[in-house]
Design an enzyme around this catalytic site. Structure first.
Site, short mmCIF file in Angstrom:
data_model
loop_
_atom_site.label_atom_id
_atom_site.label_comp_id
_atom_site.label_asym_id
_atom_site.label_seq_id
_atom_site.Cartn_x
_atom_site.Cartn_y
_atom_site.Cartn_z
CG ASP A 62 -3.96 5.48 8.77
OD1 ASP A 62 -4.55 4.47 9.22
OD2 ASP A 62 -2.96 5.38 8.03
CG ASP A 73 -8.84 -1.01 3.36
OD1 ASP A 73 -9.70 -0.47 2.65
OD2 ASP A 73 -7.98 -1.78 2.91
P1 IMP Z 1 -7.17 -2.81 7.43
O1 IMP Z 1 -6.59 -3.80 8.38
O2 IMP Z 1 -7.45 -3.44 6.09
O3 IMP Z 1 -8.36 -2.08 7.95
O4 IMP Z 1 -6.01 -1.80 7.11
C1 IMP Z 1 -5.82 -0.61 7.76
C2 IMP Z 1 -4.49 -0.02 7.33
O5 IMP Z 1 -4.25 -0.17 5.92
C3 IMP Z 1 -4.50 1.48 7.56
O6 IMP Z 1 -4.10 1.81 8.87
C4 IMP Z 1 -3.53 1.97 6.50
O7 IMP Z 1 -2.21 1.92 7.00
C5 IMP Z 1 -3.69 0.99 5.36
N1 IMP Z 1 -4.59 1.52 4.34
C6 IMP Z 1 -5.86 1.16 4.09
N2 IMP Z 1 -6.40 1.85 3.06
C7 IMP Z 1 -5.42 2.71 2.65
C8 IMP Z 1 -5.38 3.74 1.63
O8 IMP Z 1 -6.32 4.01 0.88
N3 IMP Z 1 -4.19 4.41 1.52
C9 IMP Z 1 -3.12 4.16 2.33
N4 IMP Z 1 -3.13 3.23 3.31
C10 IMP Z 1 -4.28 2.50 3.46
#
Ligand code: IMP
Length: 189
Positions: A108, A111
């Protein structure tokens, strides 16, 4: 608009029509890249990362006119103290082997990139013929590790987003658009 969507003030960031256009564009790129590479015997395998990518995956798979199979993984980060290590726990694993398959991880939103980095390294170790990444949204300002997104829908600012699969404590996944939750007192769309 359903009433509970208004329990917190929302500002629409990416509307339904723009999401549909992004899905079509990404599906078109994937279709032309995998044309001739996949077939009925060896369909393209799209791996959705639960739960957030389920909505996006269900839309994009219907826009790709190639034989495509679906599978899912669910992961969760370890506690805050170990999050920066990028170690995630697999809560639900794939249903079958990906050895020799053309695989696309469907996310989705990317981040920090830690979840994706782990998944890429982990799945690469299972011997796929190819492994690429498709993410609807990319929040580059938050990145902690470098990850390559082969098919990226939209870059978004560093704000907490909900809707179209993205949740706040399991709420708002069913919004048909992507929205920012505003602080009290700001405009509601
Ligand atoms: P990462 O490992 O920090 O890249 O996190 C990725 C996951 O964090 C995504 O697949 C989402 O489930 C969650 N996530 C990151 N940013 C958001 C946001 O703005 N809203 C909701 N979920 C988020």
């Amino acid at each position: 608009m359903r009433d509970y969507w208004r329990s917190e003030p929302l500002r629409c960031l990416i509307g339904r029509e723009e999401i549909a256009a992004v899905v079509e564009e990404l599906a078109g790129r994937i279709s032309s890249d995998y044309q001739g590479e996949v077939g009925i015997e060896e369909p393209l395998l799209m791996v959705g990362i639960l739960k957030g990518a389920a909505t996006f995956l269900s839309d994009i798979v219907r826009a790709i006119p190639l034989p495509t199979a679906l599978d899912f993984m669910a992961v969760s980060s370890y506690g805050a103290s170990t999050t920066s290590s990028g170690v995630v726990r697999i809560l639900h694993d794939l249903g079958s082997s990906i050895e020799g398959r053309h695989v696309i991880i469907v996310e989705d939103i990317v981040d920090t990139g830690l979840t994706l980095q782990y998944l890429q390294q982990h799945l690469a170790g299972r011997g796929p013929a190819s492994l690429r990444v498709c993410a609807l949204l990319d929040k580059p300002d938050r990145r902690e590790v470098e990850v390559e997104i082969d098919y990226c829908g939209r870059q978004v600012p560093d704000e907490f987003l909900v809707g179209y699969g993205l949740d706040l404590d399991e709420r708002y996944r069913d919004l048909p658009f992507v929205a920012v939750i505003e602080s009290e007192g700001e405009e509601t769309t």
